[in-house]
Every structure is written in structure tokens, then in C-alpha cells.
Design an enzyme around this catalytic site. Structure first.
Site, PDB file in Angstrom:
ATOM      1  N   GLY A  16      -8.175   5.582  -1.837  1.00  0.00           N
ATOM      2  CA  GLY A  16      -8.922   5.648  -0.481  1.00  0.00           C
ATOM      3  C   GLY A  16     -10.398   5.581  -0.534  1.00  0.00           C
ATOM      4  O   GLY A  16     -10.902   6.371   0.159  1.00  0.00           O
ATOM      5  N   ALA A  17     -11.081   5.028  -1.939  1.00  0.00           N
ATOM      6  CA  ALA A  17     -12.403   5.010  -1.828  1.00  0.00           C
ATOM      7  C   ALA A  17     -13.323   3.932  -1.402  1.00  0.00           C
ATOM      8  O   ALA A  17     -14.338   3.713  -1.936  1.00  0.00           O
ATOM      9  CB  ALA A  17     -12.551   5.505  -3.348  1.00  0.00           C
ATOM     10  N   SER A  77      -6.602  19.164   4.035  1.00  0.00           N
ATOM     11  CA  SER A  77      -7.438  19.373   5.421  1.00  0.00           C
ATOM     12  C   SER A  77      -7.361  20.887   5.517  1.00  0.00           C
ATOM     13  O   SER A  77      -5.809  21.487   5.593  1.00  0.00           O
ATOM     14  CB  SER A  77      -6.779  18.501   6.286  1.00  0.00           C
ATOM     15  OG  SER A  77      -7.376  18.644   7.677  1.00  0.00           O
ATOM     16  N   TYR A 135       0.409  15.138  10.606  1.00  0.00           N
ATOM     17  CA  TYR A 135      -0.713  15.256   9.656  1.00  0.00           C
ATOM     18  C   TYR A 135      -0.785  16.516   9.230  1.00  0.00           C
ATOM     19  O   TYR A 135      -1.018  16.777   7.894  1.00  0.00           O
ATOM     20  CB  TYR A 135      -2.231  14.789  10.433  1.00  0.00           C
ATOM     21  CG  TYR A 135      -3.405  14.786   9.541  1.00  0.00           C
ATOM     22  CD1 TYR A 135      -3.454  13.744   8.618  1.00  0.00           C
ATOM     23  CD2 TYR A 135      -4.416  15.751   9.909  1.00  0.00           C
ATOM     24  CE1 TYR A 135      -4.792  13.828   7.968  1.00  0.00           C
ATOM     25  CE2 TYR A 135      -5.574  15.839   9.355  1.00  0.00           C
ATOM     26  CZ  TYR A 135      -5.652  14.744   7.937  1.00  0.00           C
ATOM     27  OH  TYR A 135      -7.008  14.871   7.219  1.00  0.00           O
ATOM     28  N   ALA A 136      -0.859  17.605   9.911  1.00  0.00           N
ATOM     29  CA  ALA A 136      -0.968  19.123   9.310  1.00  0.00           C
ATOM     30  C   ALA A 136       0.149  19.432   8.556  1.00  0.00           C
ATOM     31  O   ALA A 136       0.061  19.856   7.452  1.00  0.00           O
ATOM     32  CB  ALA A 136      -0.898  20.018  10.597  1.00  0.00           C
ATOM     33  N   ALA A 137       1.217  18.594   9.084  1.00  0.00           N
ATOM     34  CA  ALA A 137       2.453  18.998   8.036  1.00  0.00           C
ATOM     35  C   ALA A 137       2.478  18.472   6.828  1.00  0.00           C
ATOM     36  O   ALA A 137       2.545  18.965   5.766  1.00  0.00           O
ATOM     37  CB  ALA A 137       3.738  18.448   8.744  1.00  0.00           C
ATOM     38  N   ALA A 138       1.607  17.086   6.716  1.00  0.00           N
ATOM     39  CA  ALA A 138       1.652  16.268   5.349  1.00  0.00           C
ATOM     40  C   ALA A 138       0.576  17.120   4.504  1.00  0.00           C
ATOM     41  O   ALA A 138       0.769  17.062   3.351  1.00  0.00           O
ATOM     42  CB  ALA A 138       0.946  14.812   5.804  1.00  0.00           C
ATOM     43  N   LYS A 139      -0.553  17.625   4.985  1.00  0.00           N
ATOM     44  CA  LYS A 139      -1.620  18.253   4.440  1.00  0.00           C
ATOM     45  C   LYS A 139      -1.094  19.583   3.603  1.00  0.00           C
ATOM     46  O   LYS A 139      -1.625  19.910   2.687  1.00  0.00           O
ATOM     47  CB  LYS A 139      -2.792  18.527   5.255  1.00  0.00           C
ATOM     48  CG  LYS A 139      -3.359  17.026   5.730  1.00  0.00           C
ATOM     49  CD  LYS A 139      -3.922  16.093   4.596  1.00  0.00           C
ATOM     50  CE  LYS A 139      -4.659  14.766   4.584  1.00  0.00           C
ATOM     51  NZ  LYS A 139      -4.872  14.137   3.448  1.00  0.00           N
TER      52      LYS A 139
HETATM   53  N1  LIG Z   1     -13.032  12.954   7.961  1.00  0.00           N
HETATM   54  C1  LIG Z   1     -12.440  14.255   8.246  1.00  0.00           C
HETATM   55  O1  LIG Z   1     -12.630  14.952   9.181  1.00  0.00           O
HETATM   56  C2  LIG Z   1     -11.359  14.930   7.207  1.00  0.00           C
HETATM   57  C3  LIG Z   1     -11.105  16.191   7.616  1.00  0.00           C
HETATM   58  C4  LIG Z   1     -10.083  16.743   6.441  1.00  0.00           C
HETATM   59  C5  LIG Z   1      -9.421  15.995   5.626  1.00  0.00           C
HETATM   60  N2  LIG Z   1      -9.680  14.600   5.407  1.00  0.00           N
HETATM   61  C6  LIG Z   1      -9.166  13.891   4.525  1.00  0.00           C
HETATM   62  O2  LIG Z   1     -10.213  13.379   3.630  1.00  0.00           O
HETATM   63  C7  LIG Z   1      -9.588  12.265   3.057  1.00  0.00           C
HETATM   64  C8  LIG Z   1     -10.453  10.850   3.076  1.00  0.00           C
HETATM   65  O3  LIG Z   1     -10.731  10.672   4.652  1.00  0.00           O
HETATM   66  P1  LIG Z   1     -11.968  10.241   5.190  1.00  0.00           P
HETATM   67  O4  LIG Z   1     -12.402  10.945   6.339  1.00  0.00           O
HETATM   68  O5  LIG Z   1     -12.840   9.816   4.287  1.00  0.00           O
HETATM   69  O6  LIG Z   1     -11.272   8.981   6.146  1.00  0.00           O
HETATM   70  P2  LIG Z   1     -11.368   7.261   5.950  1.00  0.00           P
HETATM   71  O7  LIG Z   1     -10.599   6.539   6.773  1.00  0.00           O
HETATM   72  O8  LIG Z   1     -12.844   6.914   5.855  1.00  0.00           O
HETATM   73  O9  LIG Z   1     -10.724   7.041   4.507  1.00  0.00           O
HETATM   74  C9  LIG Z   1      -9.403   7.102   4.168  1.00  0.00           C
HETATM   75  C10 LIG Z   1      -9.354   5.964   3.024  1.00  0.00           C
HETATM   76  O10 LIG Z   1      -7.975   5.743   2.638  1.00  0.00           O
HETATM   77  C11 LIG Z   1      -7.325   4.360   2.517  1.00  0.00           C
HETATM   78  N3  LIG Z   1      -6.193   4.261   2.899  1.00  0.00           N
HETATM   79  C12 LIG Z   1      -5.461   4.465   3.846  1.00  0.00           C
HETATM   80  N4  LIG Z   1      -4.082   4.434   3.570  1.00  0.00           N
HETATM   81  C13 LIG Z   1      -4.087   3.870   2.406  1.00  0.00           C
HETATM   82  C14 LIG Z   1      -2.897   3.528   1.629  1.00  0.00           C
HETATM   83  N5  LIG Z   1      -1.554   3.380   2.056  1.00  0.00           N
HETATM   84  N6  LIG Z   1      -3.242   3.232   0.305  1.00  0.00           N
HETATM   85  C15 LIG Z   1      -4.554   3.311  -0.240  1.00  0.00           C
HETATM   86  N7  LIG Z   1      -5.547   3.629   0.532  1.00  0.00           N
HETATM   87  C16 LIG Z   1      -5.289   3.826   1.718  1.00  0.00           C
HETATM   88  C17 LIG Z   1      -8.171   3.822   3.848  1.00  0.00           C
HETATM   89  O11 LIG Z   1      -8.365   2.368   3.824  1.00  0.00           O
HETATM   90  C18 LIG Z   1      -9.586   4.491   3.647  1.00  0.00           C
HETATM   91  O12 LIG Z   1     -10.621   3.642   3.000  1.00  0.00           O
HETATM   92  C19 LIG Z   1      -8.126  11.912   3.682  1.00  0.00           C
HETATM   93  O13 LIG Z   1      -7.176  12.355   2.912  1.00  0.00           O
HETATM   94  C20 LIG Z   1      -8.376  12.606   4.717  1.00  0.00           C
HETATM   95  O14 LIG Z   1      -7.160  13.235   5.378  1.00  0.00           O
HETATM   96  C21 LIG Z   1     -10.764  14.078   6.068  1.00  0.00           C
END
Ligand SMILES: NC(=O)c1ccc[n+]([C@@H]2O[C@H](COP(=O)([O-])OP(=O)(O)OC[C@H]3O[C@@H](n4cnc5c(N)ncnc54)[C@H](O)[C@@H]3O)[C@@H](O)[C@H]2O)c1
Length: 246
Positions: free
Chosen positions: A14-15, A133, A146-150
Site C-alpha cells: 500500500g505504498a 489503528s 474497520y475497528a474489528a479488522a484492526k
Molecule cells: N490516515 C489515517 O488517519 C490512518 C489512521 C490509522 C491507521 N491508518 C492505516 O494506515 C495505513 C495506510 O493508510 P493511509 O492513511 O496511508 O491511506 P491511503 O488510502 O493513502 O493508503 C492505503 C494504500 O493501500 C492501497 N490498497 C488498498 N487496497 C489494497 C489492496 N487490496 N492491495 C494492495 N494495496 C491496496 C491503496 O491503493 C493505498 O495506496 C492503512 O492500513 C490504514 O488503515 C491510517
């Protein structure tokens, strides 16, 4: 800056953007060769070209493609970062929606972890960092699935830590609070309801602000580094104190 990852190979899921891109950049700056994977193949390529890494389009919910992409060359570091949320009162969430959220946030973590573990075990070294999260620890109004998953991946990570300690492999989680990424922008784009939700999340932090992707990346990089050799089965909150609740 120190160079804690010189000569190491890392994969960050997810980068294409957000936190994952910041993590990939941080590991690369400190010497790692980073494989950038994302379902958004073009975005993954852009990140990789910026940081001097390599890229692959990859859907973490497809175990066969995950095995094909990650099961070859061994990795020193896996960062399970890919994730998605889906807001709605739980009574309105139908099973198709919750299956998707669980598939990306839980099954994706299982598949990527299973793909890299044999290589780490045979080399008796590995760092697995899963981005969970604070929602997984304190719950989240309007984001129950989402909370359940995390929460699920925290239990999973602790179990992987137990099973793999004998190989000197550590498994830890980072729990971000609300962080300025496309995920938070999507909440803003919901309009007034989104603004209210975001204001409530920010008020739930002690520091009273959003985090930055680089701040989350710093926590991930510590747990991914050789110097975190005596830290396993932990969840590090990088959340401005949100873990306190209230
Ligand atoms: N931003 C926040 O406030 C926040 C808070 C707590 C946790 N998080 C967690 O941080 C992580 C990154 O989130 P972010 O905020 O950078 O969000 P984001 O949406 O910018 O990044 C998530 C990335 O995951 C990729 N992705 C989604 N489904 C995918 C799949 N099936 N296979 C491969 N890649 C996939 C997306 O294309 C995206 O690039 C996530 O796990 C998110 O749950 C984010």
C-alpha cells in the site's frame, strides 16, 4: 540520518501514497532496497522511482499473486500497510462491504506475512511491522468493521511474534491516530458529516492535531530496524496520545 537498513531488502504494501509511501521513503533513505507494492500499480511505480526502489502492482487480497510477488527473494523487513476504511453505522453495513474491509485489512496481512515468513525463517532474521489503528484498540464510531479488522491484526501479530521468536523474527504493530493522507482527505470529502467526524478524531488526541505520514514512518522504521531487537508483540501508538481515549 542513521542508515539502519544498509544492505537490507524491505517490502512495503500500500505504498503508492500516504503512510506507505512515507515508510518506503524512510527505509530507502536509510539504505534499504524497497519493493513498493500497491493495487495502484502506477502509484507504486511513482513511489519506487522517487526513492530508487522497485515496484509491483499487487492486490493483497489475492493470495496467489501475493505468493508469486513476495515468495521468491527473501526479505528482511515486511511492512503490512495496505488498508481501507468504509464509514457507516454498523446497522447499515451489508456483508459485501464488511467482507471487503476484512479482506484488505485482515486477509491481506495474513497473505503477505505467510509469503515472506519462510524466507525470514531460513535466514533467522526478520522484522514484520503491521500498520493497525487506534480504532482497533479503542473502537471507532461509524467504523466498526474497520475497528474489528484492526483489532484482529493486533492478535495476529502477537501470535506471529510468539511462533517466530525462535527464528529471531519480531512482529509488532504501529497504531496511527488520524493522519494527513488520502484516507483522511476522503473523510473531508464527505462534507459536513466528514468534518464533524474528523474534528471528533482530532479532539480525541492529546496533541490536538493530525499526524503526518513521516511521523508514522519514524515509528515503523524503529520497529523495522535491527535496533528494535528486543521489542516484539508490541503495539506502538503513534497517535498524539489518542490511545488514552477521551
Ligand atoms: N490516515 C489515517 O488517519 C490512518 C489512521 C490509522 C491507521 N491508518 C492505516 O494506515 C495505513 C495506510 O493508510 P493511509 O492513511 O496511508 O491511506 P491511503 O488510502 O493513502 O493508503 C492505503 C494504500 O493501500 C492501497 N490498497 C488498498 N487496497 C489494497 C489492496 N487490496 N492491495 C494492495 N494495496 C491496496 C491503496 O491503493 C493505498 O495506496 C492503512 O492500513 C490504514 O488503515 C491510517
Amino acid at each position: 540520518m542513521t542508515a539502519r537498513f544498509t544492505g537490507q531488502r524491505a517490502v512495503v504494501t500500500g505504498a503508492a501514497g500516504g503512510i506507505g509511501a512515507a515508510v518506503a521513503a524512510r527505509l530507502a533513505r536509510e539504505g534499504a532496497h524497497v519493493l513498493v507494492v500497491d493495487i495502484d500499480a502506477r502509484g507504486a511505480e511513482l513511489t519506487a522511482s522517487r526513492i530508487g526502489g522497485t515496484a509491483a502492482g499487487l492486490d493483497v487480497t489475492d493470495p496467489a499473486s501475493v505468493r508469486a510477488a513476495l515468495g521468491g527473494e527473501p526479505f528482511d523487513v515486511l511492512v503490512n500497510n495496505a488498508g481501507m476504511d468504509d464509514f457507516g453505522w454498523f446497522t447499515e453495513v451489508d456483508p459485501d462491504r464488511w467482507r471487503k474491509v476484512l479482506a484488505v485489512n485482515v486477509e491481506g496481512v495474513l497473505a503477505c506475512t505467510q509469503a515472506v515468513l519462510p524466507g525470514m525463517q531460513s535466514r533467522r532474521y526478520g522484522r514484520i511491522v503491521t500498520v493497525t489503528s487506534e480504532a482497533g484498540r479503542i473502537g471507532s464510531k461509524g467504523n466498526a468493521v474497520y475497528a474489528a479488522a484492526k483489532a484482529a491484526v493486533i492478535g495476529f501479530s502477537k501470535s506471529i511474534a510468539r511462533e517466530n521468536a525462535r527464528y529471531s523474527i519480531t512482529a509488532n504493530c504501529v497504531a496511527p491516530g488520524p493522519t494527513e493522507t488520502p484516507m483522511v482527505q476522503a473523510i473531508r470529502d464527505m462534507g459536513e458529516r466528514g468534518d464533524t467526524m474528523l474534528a471528533r478524531m482530532i479532539a480525541g488526541t492529546q496533541l490536538g492535531r493530525l499526524g503526518t505520514p513521516d511521523e508514522i514512518a519514524a515509528g515503523v522504521a524503529f520497529l523495522a530496524s535491527p535496533e528494535a531487537s528486543y521489542v516484539t508483540a508490541e503495539t506502538l501508538g503513534v497517535s498524539g496520545g489518542m490511545g488514552l481515549g477521551g
